[in-house]
Design a protein around this motif. Structure first.
Motif, PDB file in Angstrom:
ATOM      1  N   MET A  26      10.081  50.722 -15.750  1.00  0.00           N
ATOM      2  CA  MET A  26       8.841  50.965 -15.027  1.00  0.00           C
ATOM      3  C   MET A  26       8.429  52.412 -15.260  1.00  0.00           C
ATOM      4  O   MET A  26       9.255  53.291 -15.353  1.00  0.00           O
ATOM      5  CB  MET A  26       9.036  50.696 -13.537  1.00  0.00           C
ATOM      6  N   TYR A  27       7.121  52.634 -15.315  1.00  0.00           N
ATOM      7  CA  TYR A  27       6.584  53.937 -15.680  1.00  0.00           C
ATOM      8  C   TYR A  27       5.338  54.225 -14.859  1.00  0.00           C
ATOM      9  O   TYR A  27       4.577  53.311 -14.564  1.00  0.00           O
ATOM     10  CB  TYR A  27       6.219  53.945 -17.170  1.00  0.00           C
ATOM     11  N   ASN A  49       2.752  57.002 -12.222  1.00  0.00           N
ATOM     12  CA  ASN A  49       2.599  57.499 -10.862  1.00  0.00           C
ATOM     13  C   ASN A  49       1.560  56.677 -10.111  1.00  0.00           C
ATOM     14  O   ASN A  49       1.901  55.891  -9.237  1.00  0.00           O
ATOM     15  CB  ASN A  49       2.176  58.969 -10.886  1.00  0.00           C
ATOM     16  N   LYS A  54       1.349  51.906 -12.166  1.00  0.00           N
ATOM     17  CA  LYS A  54       2.754  51.551 -12.348  1.00  0.00           C
ATOM     18  C   LYS A  54       2.830  50.460 -13.398  1.00  0.00           C
ATOM     19  O   LYS A  54       2.203  49.408 -13.233  1.00  0.00           O
ATOM     20  CB  LYS A  54       3.372  51.040 -11.043  1.00  0.00           C
ATOM     21  N   ILE A  55       3.563  50.721 -14.446  1.00  0.00           N
ATOM     22  CA  ILE A  55       3.673  49.777 -15.543  1.00  0.00           C
ATOM     23  C   ILE A  55       5.104  49.268 -15.605  1.00  0.00           C
ATOM     24  O   ILE A  55       6.048  50.053 -15.699  1.00  0.00           O
ATOM     25  CB  ILE A  55       3.305  50.470 -16.874  1.00  0.00           C
ATOM     26  N   SER A  56       5.248  47.983 -15.542  1.00  0.00           N
ATOM     27  CA  SER A  56       6.572  47.362 -15.591  1.00  0.00           C
ATOM     28  C   SER A  56       6.583  46.409 -16.779  1.00  0.00           C
ATOM     29  O   SER A  56       5.783  45.473 -16.840  1.00  0.00           O
ATOM     30  CB  SER A  56       6.799  46.609 -14.282  1.00  0.00           C
ATOM     31  N   THR A  59       3.411  44.082 -16.129  1.00  0.00           N
ATOM     32  CA  THR A  59       2.635  44.174 -14.899  1.00  0.00           C
ATOM     33  C   THR A  59       2.101  45.592 -14.794  1.00  0.00           C
ATOM     34  O   THR A  59       2.855  46.546 -14.985  1.00  0.00           O
ATOM     35  CB  THR A  59       3.507  43.847 -13.671  1.00  0.00           C
ATOM     36  N   ASP A 112       0.167  47.908 -12.062  1.00  0.00           N
ATOM     37  CA  ASP A 112      -0.272  47.988 -10.674  1.00  0.00           C
ATOM     38  C   ASP A 112      -1.050  49.292 -10.510  1.00  0.00           C
ATOM     39  O   ASP A 112      -0.620  50.333 -10.996  1.00  0.00           O
ATOM     40  CB  ASP A 112       0.955  47.997  -9.757  1.00  0.00           C
ATOM     41  N   GLY A 165      -4.307  39.313 -11.335  1.00  0.00           N
ATOM     42  CA  GLY A 165      -4.898  40.638 -11.411  1.00  0.00           C
ATOM     43  C   GLY A 165      -6.362  40.613 -11.795  1.00  0.00           C
ATOM     44  O   GLY A 165      -7.019  41.654 -11.779  1.00  0.00           O
ATOM     45  N   GLY A 187      -7.953  44.673  -8.196  1.00  0.00           N
ATOM     46  CA  GLY A 187      -7.167  45.515  -7.298  1.00  0.00           C
ATOM     47  C   GLY A 187      -5.718  45.082  -7.205  1.00  0.00           C
ATOM     48  O   GLY A 187      -4.819  45.910  -7.047  1.00  0.00           O
ATOM     49  N   ALA A 188      -5.475  43.790  -7.303  1.00  0.00           N
ATOM     50  CA  ALA A 188      -4.102  43.280  -7.259  1.00  0.00           C
ATOM     51  C   ALA A 188      -3.415  43.600  -8.592  1.00  0.00           C
ATOM     52  O   ALA A 188      -4.074  43.818  -9.605  1.00  0.00           O
ATOM     53  CB  ALA A 188      -4.119  41.776  -7.022  1.00  0.00           C
ATOM     54  N   PRO A 189      -2.072  43.645  -8.600  1.00  0.00           N
ATOM     55  CA  PRO A 189      -1.367  43.913  -9.853  1.00  0.00           C
ATOM     56  C   PRO A 189      -1.790  42.916 -10.932  1.00  0.00           C
ATOM     57  O   PRO A 189      -1.966  41.730 -10.654  1.00  0.00           O
ATOM     58  CB  PRO A 189       0.101  43.721  -9.490  1.00  0.00           C
ATOM     59  N   THR A 239      -0.794  41.000 -14.276  1.00  0.00           N
ATOM     60  CA  THR A 239       0.359  40.593 -15.081  1.00  0.00           C
ATOM     61  C   THR A 239      -0.113  39.739 -16.239  1.00  0.00           C
ATOM     62  O   THR A 239      -0.890  38.801 -16.052  1.00  0.00           O
ATOM     63  CB  THR A 239       1.373  39.800 -14.242  1.00  0.00           C
TER      64      THR A 239
END
Lengths: 357, 357, 357, 357
Positions: free
Chosen positions: C4-5, C7, C10-12, C25, C27, C69, C77-79, C81
């Motif tokens: 995950m990366y 601030n 958020k990238i997973s 994903t 976010d 998303g 607004g939602a993550p 994927t």
């Protein structure tokens, strides 16, 4: 992580009850904000011990020194660090405690966690004294929030079995919040003060302590502040409130009372007031799905009775693994609730400012 | 951050009620653990809707597909992702809601936060349906915790005004936890089931809903687990519990009851039992200073009544800024509490596994 | 953390080379952005294998499915994927590798880290294939950045000993960036293409591989973007670039050439151009103290030669702890650099969008 | 986030060049470690200015005061905070700089980022002086790593056009590392010292400065340390190295030289040595897929020439938006590379200790 909190604002609290100093670093504060140091000091005074018969006689000036983060008196974008010297320590009071943990304190789990290397004096990193730097950070956050049109205030909702009147959850004004926080004994119903104080003194007279509840409100948080799920306002506020020593419960709006409500009672119907969307009731405490709906945010924190009491208690010797009794010496608050009021305000302010940035 | 949680374990939940799929990624799971898929499916079945008269008639198979993170059926160190297809959606039910927010739901704050771009169908990302992937992750965590000697179980402590017996906070066994979670209607006092169910059916009969309280316990968490301050167990557990839709209050041990206790009552005295340090009472719910003391961890979550009710409610038209009334159609639970029981277990399991790694 | 990366974003990234699917994903994406799916697919096509003689013959459609998303085609607004099914896998090719690690791959450290439970097929979670979901996220970020006036493009700066011309570090336009990224073989000096391709084919003819350098630029990043210290743009960009398999070096502006410069050469003097503060040279690659100065951001990433080669190599049997030789079968790129170009763009885009939000 | 780093270890650096103090908080240090304060002070002395003709004449005692985190001289589990007073400041030197940014410094982007509220004196939060607290934290990390069998050392690999011999990337011993770090001018080939020093003095004589390269190695990191993708060792180390002022490039193992290598050259073949898996070469610098393979970890950092030079330079007046020239007064290093050597060691130590916990 451990003693750091926040997303856009990063708050790091450090120190032990009897270390040379305690302090806080706040990273991410907007630049160019002139801190009103007098108001900050007044805010800190509300938490400071030694003020009256209801608190510990340990006196600490609690004057923060700002090491960095300011330039010409205003925030400058760099992390802000403030420390408070620990001057009035009596480590001798605590000598026995490394081996014989005080009931209700973190002594025992800390000793296990850190294999006996923890600082046991005065509760070490778990001391309520660490709420002083939290209040430094929170006091600054309160000023910044005020500039954004947000007012936060709290009152003593309950001490022992004595209840104060609750906040008006729908028609709550910044003025009401300000006026209650200006009181020496912050209750909404002044008639509640005397019996609460009597309950404290009664406990004190028996070398015992009492708990209570603090109710905190924020008005002016715009609808839409907050994030879903784990970064919902309730999650953020609860995470920082449970970091305050002695907090054992947190509820928003009607909280645990929701359990016995019907949906038709608990739901807050929408209305238009002065051209704005509002709700007619506020059982959700201003938060839906983790996100502010524009109504006052209402949170209540249960504060357990101060675990340091003068009554002889059952404990154990960790080195000998045998039972023994313990009398906690030192200077302690018979009731931490009045001093917890500004701490709860500070914690809520930090959570909300973080969410608003 | 927003829909991600955890320190050593990172949990990312994604999906909307009516998006093609919902799911969860868990990063940081120990490698080499063979997931018992049958038990996981049984666990998920406890949350699944459509099982009886007390829940929504929306039926979802809720069978997770594992996209990655497994190799030969065991965790392989890589992030584990599981998704659940959304098959039984009726978006037509929700057409009006983008303009007319349902009281008690996140519709309105989401619309403001995302300037009308939110997915309104079925509550979007705020739907209780998102607790399904939480349960997938939590169900795995429960199995991993069991391997570490930790058992977690929850029961319905209250629905409407009907109370179940509480857990024995001191002498609580894994067996007790297991047996209550195996019940179709998880109460400790079987006599409480009928009046609780009657309360649900009464609400249902009036197109209304009722709330309740779930009590969850974990036994076997060793003393020393947890971290101080913001990463205390109470902060971590509360942060994830408040991410569960409808949770409005969280308390540990005696919780809000601490407010009216004396310190001498609330403190848990230490004793030696079978050569180990224990406490004679457990008002602190197994946590002191954010760190486990080796006693059962006890947490209670207040669940508000399902906001989706069939009764006509007051709301507003956001586009026209005028008041109007609303009847929420669709299939809804008259009481979410029974289905929330495994969700609370899952959330607590994730918080505790994260703290133990 | 691990895969995950970010601030504010958020990238997973999840998946293994041969797991059912891989994905990402994201976010925190701003809501209301309509993704141009055709352009996204064109961007992904630049990374896709099997296009020409210079890359692996493994063919994957690499069409992302968006699980969530989006609402009506726009971010909600939602993550978000997106997953890509793994369809063209040949696990049989990799059977020996769990015991006999391929030199230059993560096989051995992964086996130690996860005690033999890692997924060895196709490199598992360490496969270059995981750059496909990175490109899905990065392709969206590129579109969002474009809307903010930021253009990003990269070219092959070096393959083997053949150098392309560098970007003009001062007068670099979005048009130049666009035009180079539209080339099938993205070099600035078209004369460099043929000798680079010859070097690749020469290596391929010997069952060997070659490395190279990708230079990436971003124009339009406003001065002031970035944060000091650990969240400086260089730290953020480097952290994500080193997460791209095969990257072994990262430099900004003059980079390692700074070592032999005088301060008077390396410093970029300020000038006024068209009423704006600019620098006359750009040895700092547009970043000072971690913060953008408004000039083009320039970063170069060294890409090692593909470790999978057909030549017999020395390795060991982990189970028998004895030396043995290994021939890596399967389909591999003789040079990963051309396909790495959009990956580097994607990574830089994600880092910069995160910093700008 | 901004000035905080780390996963299990959280490092927060605070202070400005001319604020009352600068400092560092490290949260997550294992408890019970007795810091050797003499060795720590010796380590800090290697970074301290004013030691010889090659560095600034600003003298600072740089003696850290430990505010908390220790009990009886050992780490106690609580966050450790150390501060260094700023005593020898000459703010007058910097008066002009708020309006006229120094080329090569963060003055201009900081002024834009913080809308003119930044602390311009001495570079504020961007000052190289902030590497002193980084070295306090890193010096402690180095001691803790030594206890875990890890040795870290660095040398000046290049200054101007003068090169030192490289580390032996395969057969590198803790003894070699220790011996080079004990040198006043840390080079492996003592013959390189004189021409390097001559290059520095030549630059100094012309009121100019020179850059260089620091090579750092860690031996004893066990195979398996690190995490995939964004938490790979390369990502973690690069992120902290690029937070060190003046670092413009980071490469691991053969780094940028990989670009012109064949796979058959660059791959490090596995061998068995003394019953352990090793590699015959070490072009990957001990890291594959972000995870240690048990070989020495090798990283090189390019250091740009000190931007503060005495030569008149072109700049601009931000208030008047017109070009003007600037002469930077104050006391500056003609070459920061020698003093950067322990800083790079400290940064690498923090990244590796964080990954090992």
């Amino acid at each position: 992580m451990a003693s750091m909190y926040g997303n856009k604002l990063k708050i790091s609290i450090f120190g032990q009850s009897h270390s040379p100093a305690i302090g806080v670093t706040v990273d991410g504060l907007p630049a160019g904000f002139s801190i009103d140091m007098d108001r900050l000091q007044q805010f800190l005074a509300r938490r400071a011990p030694g003020q009256n018969a209801y608190s510990t006689t340990r006196k600490e000036a609690d004057v923060p020194q700002f090491l960095c983060g300011l330039y010409n008196g205003a925030t400058c974008g760099a992390p802000l660090t403030a420390i408070i010297q620990n001057t009035n320590t009596r480590s001798g009071d605590y000598a026995e405690l490394a081996d014989c943990p005080r009931p209700g304190h973190a002594d025992y789990p800390a000793a296990v966690k850190w294999s006996g290397h923890q600082d046991p004096t005065g509760g070490g990193h778990f001391s309520g004294r660490l709420t002083a730097p939290l209040c430094v950070a929170g006091g600054i956050a309160l000023q910044m929030l005020e500039e954004r049109g947000v007012a936060i205030g709290a009152h003593i909702a309950q001490i022992a079995d004595v209840n104060d009147a609750p906040f008006d959850s729908v028609n709550l004004s910044a003025k009401t919040l300000r006026s209650v926080t200006e009181k020496a004994f912050p209750v909404l119903d002044d008639g509640a003060a005397a019996p609460m104080q009597a309950a404290i003194l009664a406990a004190r007279g028996e070398a015992d302590s009492v708990g209570g509840i603090v109710e905190c409100a924020a008005v002016g948080i715009p609808a839409g502040v907050g994030d879903p799920m784990f970064d919902g306002l309730e999650s953020r506020i609860a995470a920082i409130l449970f970091a305050v020593p002695a907090v054992k419960g947190v509820e928003f709006g009607a909280g645990f009372s929701c359990a016995s409500m019907r949906g038709s009672q608990c739901n807050d119907p929408y209305v238009i007031r002065d051209g704005a969307v509002r709700t007619a009731s506020n059982n959700n405490g201003g938060i839906l799905g983790g996100i502010a709906n524009g109504m006052p945010i209402l949170v209540r924190a249960a504060i357990k009775p101060t675990p340091s009491i003068g009554i002889r208690q059952d404990s154990v010797s960790l080195s000998r693994m045998e039972e023994k009794t313990l009398v906690v010496h030192g200077r302690h608050d018979p009731c931490i609730v009045p001093r917890a009021v500004p701490v709860i305000e500070a914690a809520v302010a930090l959570a909300l400012l973080d969410a608003m940035l």
